[in-house]
Scaffold this motif. Sequence first.
Motif, PDB file in Angstrom:
ATOM      1  N   VAL A  33       6.351 -54.439  -3.991  1.00 57.12           N
ATOM      2  CA  VAL A  33       6.013 -54.174  -2.588  1.00 57.12           C
ATOM      3  C   VAL A  33       4.501 -54.323  -2.438  1.00 57.12           C
ATOM      4  CG1 VAL A  33       5.941 -52.419  -0.775  1.00 57.12           C
ATOM      5  CG2 VAL A  33       7.984 -52.676  -2.190  1.00 57.12           C
ATOM      6  N   ARG A  34       4.090 -55.285  -1.612  1.00 58.01           N
ATOM      7  CA  ARG A  34       2.666 -55.578  -1.471  1.00 58.01           C
ATOM      8  C   ARG A  34       2.265 -55.551  -0.006  1.00 58.01           C
ATOM      9  NH1 ARG A  34       3.138 -54.308  -5.736  1.00 58.01           N
ATOM     10  NH2 ARG A  34       2.662 -55.305  -7.728  1.00 58.01           N
ATOM     11  N   ASN A  35       2.723 -54.530   0.647  1.00 60.42           N
ATOM     12  CA  ASN A  35       2.404 -54.343   2.066  1.00 60.42           C
ATOM     13  C   ASN A  35       2.104 -52.865   2.235  1.00 60.42           C
ATOM     14  OD1 ASN A  35       3.692 -53.215   4.687  1.00 60.42           O
ATOM     15  ND2 ASN A  35       3.185 -55.308   5.236  1.00 60.42           N
ATOM     16  N   TYR A  36       1.009 -52.569   2.912  1.00 59.81           N
ATOM     17  CA  TYR A  36       0.524 -51.194   2.945  1.00 59.81           C
ATOM     18  C   TYR A  36       1.473 -50.242   3.660  1.00 59.81           C
ATOM     19  CZ  TYR A  36      -3.860 -52.922   1.090  1.00 59.81           C
ATOM     20  OH  TYR A  36      -4.801 -53.495   0.283  1.00 59.81           O
ATOM     21  N   GLN A  37       2.025 -50.700   4.753  1.00 57.53           N
ATOM     22  CA  GLN A  37       2.919 -49.832   5.516  1.00 57.53           C
ATOM     23  C   GLN A  37       4.176 -49.516   4.691  1.00 57.53           C
ATOM     24  OE1 GLN A  37       3.648 -51.457   9.414  1.00 57.53           O
ATOM     25  NE2 GLN A  37       4.664 -49.576  10.101  1.00 57.53           N
ATOM     26  N   HIS A  78       2.987 -50.962 -12.151  1.00 63.78           N
ATOM     27  CA  HIS A  78       2.138 -51.540 -13.193  1.00 63.78           C
ATOM     28  C   HIS A  78       2.197 -53.062 -13.225  1.00 63.78           C
ATOM     29  CE1 HIS A  78       5.846 -51.955 -15.500  1.00 63.78           C
ATOM     30  NE2 HIS A  78       6.109 -50.685 -15.234  1.00 63.78           N
ATOM     31  N   PHE A  79       3.131 -53.651 -12.493  1.00 63.30           N
ATOM     32  CA  PHE A  79       3.171 -55.112 -12.416  1.00 63.30           C
ATOM     33  C   PHE A  79       1.905 -55.649 -11.743  1.00 63.30           C
ATOM     34  CE2 PHE A  79       7.518 -53.914 -13.053  1.00 63.30           C
ATOM     35  CZ  PHE A  79       8.052 -54.926 -13.842  1.00 63.30           C
ATOM     36  N   ALA A  80       1.274 -54.817 -10.939  1.00 62.44           N
ATOM     37  CA  ALA A  80       0.036 -55.218 -10.263  1.00 62.44           C
ATOM     38  C   ALA A  80      -1.100 -55.419 -11.254  1.00 62.44           C
ATOM     39  CB  ALA A  80      -0.357 -54.168  -9.223  1.00 62.44           C
ATOM     40  N   LYS A  91      -7.129 -56.395  -7.548  1.00 61.60           N
ATOM     41  CA  LYS A  91      -7.833 -55.256  -6.952  1.00 61.60           C
ATOM     42  C   LYS A  91      -7.197 -53.920  -7.308  1.00 61.60           C
ATOM     43  CE  LYS A  91      -9.583 -58.066  -3.188  1.00 61.60           C
ATOM     44  NZ  LYS A  91      -9.175 -58.617  -1.887  1.00 61.60           N
ATOM     45  N   SER A  92      -6.084 -53.972  -7.999  1.00 64.37           N
ATOM     46  CA  SER A  92      -5.445 -52.732  -8.430  1.00 64.37           C
ATOM     47  C   SER A  92      -5.863 -52.406  -9.859  1.00 64.37           C
ATOM     48  CB  SER A  92      -3.926 -52.883  -8.348  1.00 64.37           C
ATOM     49  OG  SER A  92      -3.300 -51.622  -8.466  1.00 64.37           O
ATOM     50  N   THR A  94      -5.845 -49.228 -13.187  1.00 61.01           N
ATOM     51  CA  THR A  94      -5.144 -48.052 -13.705  1.00 61.01           C
ATOM     52  C   THR A  94      -5.679 -46.779 -13.056  1.00 61.01           C
ATOM     53  OG1 THR A  94      -5.031 -49.215 -15.809  1.00 61.01           O
ATOM     54  CG2 THR A  94      -4.417 -46.894 -15.828  1.00 61.01           C
ATOM     55  N   GLU A  95      -7.001 -46.696 -12.936  1.00 60.37           N
ATOM     56  CA  GLU A  95      -7.627 -45.504 -12.360  1.00 60.37           C
ATOM     57  C   GLU A  95      -7.330 -45.395 -10.873  1.00 60.37           C
ATOM     58  OE1 GLU A  95      -9.510 -47.994 -13.897  1.00 60.37           O
ATOM     59  OE2 GLU A  95      -9.087 -47.043 -15.822  1.00 60.37           O
ATOM     60  N   ASN A  96      -7.225 -46.552 -10.244  1.00 66.99           N
ATOM     61  CA  ASN A  96      -7.075 -46.570  -8.791  1.00 66.99           C
ATOM     62  C   ASN A  96      -5.964 -47.531  -8.391  1.00 66.99           C
ATOM     63  OD1 ASN A  96      -7.598 -45.913  -6.208  1.00 66.99           O
ATOM     64  ND2 ASN A  96      -9.717 -46.642  -6.179  1.00 66.99           N
ATOM     65  N   PRO A  97      -4.715 -47.130  -8.675  1.00 71.18           N
ATOM     66  CA  PRO A  97      -3.602 -48.041  -8.389  1.00 71.18           C
ATOM     67  C   PRO A  97      -3.442 -48.267  -6.894  1.00 71.18           C
ATOM     68  CG  PRO A  97      -2.788 -45.878  -9.071  1.00 71.18           C
ATOM     69  CD  PRO A  97      -4.278 -45.832  -9.175  1.00 71.18           C
ATOM     70  N   ARG A  98      -3.259 -49.495  -6.557  1.00 71.87           N
ATOM     71  CA  ARG A  98      -3.128 -49.823  -5.143  1.00 71.87           C
ATOM     72  C   ARG A  98      -1.663 -49.834  -4.722  1.00 71.87           C
ATOM     73  NH1 ARG A  98      -5.868 -54.826  -1.882  1.00 71.87           N
ATOM     74  NH2 ARG A  98      -7.720 -53.700  -2.480  1.00 71.87           N
TER      75      ARG A  98
END
Length: 156
Positions: A33-37, A78-80, A91-92, A94-98
Amino acid sequence: MQQKFWLMKSEPSTFSIDHLAALPHQTEHWEGVRNYQARNFMRDEMKVGDEAFFYHSNCDTPGIVGIVTIVKSAYPDHFALKKSSPYYDPKSTTENPRWYMVDVKLKQKFDTVISLRTLKENTALAKMPLVQKGNRLSILPVTANEWRTILKMLKK
DNA sequence: GCCAACGTTGGC
DNA sequence: GCCAACGTTGGC
């Protein structure tokens, strides 16, 4: 805790309900899932015990093909972080997962698809974003009424 | 395969 | 912060 209802889209050529059904525990993480909403729905509102319609998109007969139960609430996707993954996002971190994902378990596979066309014909569902033009969200909340209405369509 | 609708990116 | 350009989604 009040149970919530959802609809989760997947392209069957990538991951179909049959793929899910074939897994040993019929359980899989819902990555990509790569959509913020959509992410916010998953991360902030989806709870263990919630149920979701499994929806096939971008295929011959788009529609609802079954029901899954949320068995693990949101955790970092973690695929990101994986460069070789189609879901890689530089941009993702480990410390700051998006991005986040949940785990789903198959509850029921319908004998027939409840097609998008049929859903659109049901006036009780006219307010669902799914049947409205231009909707692209891959995770959508479903009201309890809509859930019941759709389940009734199975028995026809 | 087409294309409308939408989200994201990046120059200014 | 605007907005044009671009990439993606997803029905048809």
